[in-house]
Structures are given as C-alpha cells and as structure tokens.
Motif scaffolding. Sequence first.
Motif, short mmCIF file in Angstrom:
data_model
loop_
_atom_site.label_atom_id
_atom_site.label_comp_id
_atom_site.label_asym_id
_atom_site.label_seq_id
_atom_site.Cartn_x
_atom_site.Cartn_y
_atom_site.Cartn_z
N ARG A 369 0.23 43.48 57.50
CA ARG A 369 0.23 43.72 58.95
C ARG A 369 -0.90 44.65 59.34
NH1 ARG A 369 3.87 44.72 63.27
NH2 ARG A 369 2.53 44.71 65.11
N ALA A 370 -1.68 44.26 60.34
CA ALA A 370 -2.88 44.99 60.72
C ALA A 370 -2.57 46.34 61.33
CB ALA A 370 -3.71 44.16 61.70
N VAL A 371 -3.38 47.34 60.94
CA VAL A 371 -3.41 48.62 61.64
C VAL A 371 -4.78 48.73 62.27
CG1 VAL A 371 -1.74 49.71 60.11
CG2 VAL A 371 -4.15 49.80 59.52
N VAL A 384 -8.16 45.00 48.50
CA VAL A 384 -7.20 46.08 48.65
C VAL A 384 -6.56 45.99 50.02
CG1 VAL A 384 -8.36 47.63 47.06
CG2 VAL A 384 -8.95 47.69 49.48
N THR A 385 -5.35 46.49 50.13
CA THR A 385 -4.67 46.54 51.41
C THR A 385 -4.07 47.92 51.60
OG1 THR A 385 -2.68 45.65 50.36
CG2 THR A 385 -4.12 44.09 51.47
N LYS A 399 -2.42 39.91 60.77
CA LYS A 399 -2.39 40.32 59.38
C LYS A 399 -3.82 40.43 58.90
CE LYS A 399 1.87 38.28 57.58
NZ LYS A 399 2.39 37.16 56.78
N THR A 400 -4.07 41.39 58.02
CA THR A 400 -5.43 41.57 57.52
C THR A 400 -5.43 41.73 56.01
OG1 THR A 400 -5.32 43.97 57.83
CG2 THR A 400 -6.22 42.67 59.65
N LEU A 434 -10.54 40.16 56.48
CA LEU A 434 -9.99 38.86 56.87
C LEU A 434 -8.78 39.10 57.75
CD1 LEU A 434 -10.10 35.73 56.33
CD2 LEU A 434 -8.41 36.15 54.54
N ALA A 435 -8.74 38.47 58.91
CA ALA A 435 -7.63 38.68 59.85
C ALA A 435 -7.06 37.34 60.31
CB ALA A 435 -8.09 39.49 61.07
#
Length: 574
Positions: A369-371, A384-385, A399-400, A434-435
């Motif tokens: 989930r994107a921040v 990495v996330t 999402k990224t 990537l999103a």
Amino acid sequence: MTQWPALFVPIIISTIWRQCYGEVFSSTAHMQSVISTEIEMVKQLEEYIALQEAKVDKLAKYIDKLSALSEDAEKHGILHPAVAFLHSKVLSRDLDELIEYYTKHREAEQKAESIRAFRKKQPFAPDENDLRGAVIALTRLQRTYKITAKELADGSSPALPTDQPKMSVSDCYTVANELFKQEWYDQSYEWFEIVWNRCTNRASGILLPDPDGECTASVVASALAKSSYILYHVDMNTTAAVLQAAEALAYEESNRDALDYIKLYYTPLSDYHEDLVNWTQSDQSDAKHPVHRDDRFDSLCRGEDNDRDHRTKQKRPCYQISFDKPFLKAQPVRVEQLSADPYILIYRNFMHPKETDHMIRIGTEFLARAVVQRPTHLNGSQAVTDYDMDQVTFTRTAKTAWFNHDYNELTRAISARIHQFTGLDMSGAEQLQLANYGIGGHYYPHYDYFGHGDPRMEPKELEKERIATFMVYLTDVQAGGATVFINQNITVWPRKGDAVFWYNLHRDGKGHKGTLHAGCPVLAGNKWVLNVWIRTEGQELIRPCLMQPDSPTETQATKIVTRISEILMYLKNA
C-alpha cells in the motif's frame, strides 16, 4: 447473468499488513487471489447446504450472488466501480450476516467457525476496511466524473461502459449507511432516497413487491429515519425532518432511529446549539472527509478545463529521436513539448509493450500500500518495500514497489534510456517506483520536490532535491486516470508505453509552482505507472544552477558551460 467488459476491476486493493489495514482497497494486482477466495467460499457453502437442507433457501441466494461475481470476473474481468463495491460487500457485510444467521442454530456453529477460519487465512480477503474504502471510491468517482448515485445504482452512467451491473436495495442501503456513519450526509441522502423509492409507494405508504426480500419495513424505516436526521442536521428543516421520521414509524412503529431522532427534534434549541455550532465549524472539514474539493482538478480530470491546451496543441514542438538504437529505428520515439515553463515533455512509445508487461509481472509480488514518501534504504539488487513513513492516508490510494536501477536487465535498460533521453545523470536518482491504481485510485494535487521553494532549506538538502520527474504509463486506462497539471490547464491521458518528463525546479533551484499535478481517479480499467525521481546531485555541469529562476536570464558564461556539458554528454553516448 450480467456480462461486463474485459478487465473489470474491483476497487483499489491495498497491502499494508492484514492486522492493520484491509487488503482489497487500493490496487488491482491481487484481484485473482480475491476471485480464488470467492470460488473456494462457494465450495464451502455448497458443502454446508448438504448438511442443512432446512436453510437452503437463504444460503442458496448468497451462493448465487457470490458465484455470479466470481464467474463473471473469471470470464470477463472487472472494470466497474460498483462491481468493486459488490466484491467487497459480498465477502464482508453479507457474509457476516449469513454467519450470524448460522450461529442462531446450534448445528450450524461448527460450519460457521470453519468459514470464519477460512476467510481469516486468505491473504487478500476483503474486510470492513475494504468495504469503507470501496464506498469512498464510489463517492470520489461520483464527484470527479459527475455521476449520480442513481446512475451507479441503476447501471446507467454514460461515463462508464454500456454493460453495467445494477446494485440491489441491500447494496444501496449499505453505501448510504456507511456514508451516514462517516457523516457524508449529502451523499448519504442520495443513496437512502434510492432505497425508499425502490421499495415504497410513498403516496400510499405501502411496500412494493420485492422478490429478493430486501425491501423490509425495517430497512425502509431506517432509510427514512436517517434521511430525516440529514434534513434536520444539514438543512436545519425541523418540520420536514419530523414528517419524515413520522413516515418511518408508519412502516415500523418501534424503529429506534426514528424514535430517538423525533426526541432530538423537540429538544429546546439552547440544549444543542453549542454542539451544532461546533459541528458546522469542524466536523464538515475536508480533513475528515477525504474526497477532493478542487473543482478545477475535477474538471481537468474530465477533460473539460484544458482549453488552452487544445488551442496550442498544433503549435507544440514535436520531433523524433532514435539514438541509433535498432528498436528505436524501427519505431522512433516521438517527443511532444506540452509546456515550456515549466518544461514538460511527452515521449511517445518510450517503452515497448513487451517491456511494460514484463515490468508489471516482476513487480506484482512486491506491491505494498502506497505511502507518500520514499524508501529508507537500498538493498543490493533486491526490490524493497521499506518506508520512512508509516502513515497510510487517503491522499494517495495505490500499491507500490521499489526497484534498484540494477535490479535486472530491464531496469538497467530503463534507467539508461532515461539518461539518454533527458541527458541527466542517474547516479543519484531514487529507485524505480512501480505503482498500481485500481478503480477510484488517485493521487491528490501535490509537488514532487521537497522544499516547496523554501529559502530556509539546508544546502545539503538542496543538493539532493528532486530536479525532475520521469513517469512511464505501463497500461492503457479505459476511463479516467489522467495526469493533470492544475496550474497549466494540461491533461495527459495514459497511453501504454508513453512517458511524461518535467523539471520540478527553476534554474535557481527553487521549486516550480507550475508543476502542481495530480493523478485523477481511475474510473474504469487498470492503471500501472513507473516513476523515477531524479535528484540534483550529479547535475552540476549538466543543468547548472543559476542566480535567476529560468534560462532567459542566463549569463553568457553559463551558456558556454551548458553547451560544453551537452557536447560532453553527446561524446559519452556516441
């Protein structure tokens, strides 16, 4: 059974860990897992039918609904925001109601626990957070694209594909009630109105025939009672509120909402005046209701407010580049300049369709989930996330995943190509991001640079500012999902393989206010983008910092330095 166009997507699917956030509300990448969960749930419920023939009628209706959703998704895909809501609702609210029905019968308890355990084990099964996210997505799309609640409920919106699903009374009541709980009263009233209009002949005060059994006296009474509260609380029309609450009691004499609200309506004004004042000053703020309120942003997303863009379209500089690369010779990249100040370009066919598809395939497993910040560290050649900001907000719903530039052959090629096309040094660039945005997925107006032109920025921070942004569209989007530059009246529609490039800073290093941009909500389809933020570090000779904001004020010496750097860059690439 309703047929939907290919790639119908359930609302935005999110992936911050299960114990903190719902999983099915911010992108489309893991939709297959949700569909598999639905199919398995059908199997479990069918087993239960064999054990409990006495309950087969209620249970079979639920199975039909679940099967229809999953089978249509398997055959035709999912692209409609209402379908997204239906998928979230059928495995959250509807399933909870079914389980409650089971537990009233002792023989059903074991099976109910089995179903609960099964759902808990699924990594992407929707929950109440996802249901709320789906409702918010519907509301955001209504406002941005001028879609009425009735059009969504009836499947008749001209802004969406022609073959649209129709929402049931239960579906509409759930949307209305969720909005009511969030105090989005204007939107809630629209959905409650659909419920009572479908269920009643208000002139005669009788319930209409309903083969699905959803138009109960209790549902109609609650819809009327809560609507009466909106009339009182928002419109401050006490007379209309009392009449509507009384109408609710005509359908269900013991309706608790109607009885409580009537008591409130007859409370002396002095007893609640202070609370009402506080409510009007604070509770209706945009911070509490994360649906964007900028009319200019909305109109650009609809393609209505870019008149200047259309008038100057024929005058835009346009040229082709190939850099002597074989695949570019076969299909040269066309470059279009959208704006000179700020400098904004579109590179047509920057990536080949096979490259865009491959990038999506390798990135799907890493999505989170994107921040609204960047990764905190690099990790060799691994994706990495890990983020330096834990807060997930409604500012951005996607999402990224992040990749080092040397992650694999494709990421190395993309990074090298960006360098070739822009001339900028990529050694200090951030990781490739990537999103994936699903239905309703968006990013509110923002700047990409950090300092916002703040003269108090530390020199070390200025050295690592985001000088430029390079964004590649990895998919076409059926409807919505445009990138808009609000202050420039520019709308860029996603096209697979195209890239948009712009400078975030003036030549003196300060942030350019003209780069204010946003990602419009995805109305139908599936949006994937690849972002690269290029830093000022390493650009000293390539794009020197000037004393004045932009190029017309360059000194002759600076022009010479710039020209020399261009020649060096050409020789390096030769």
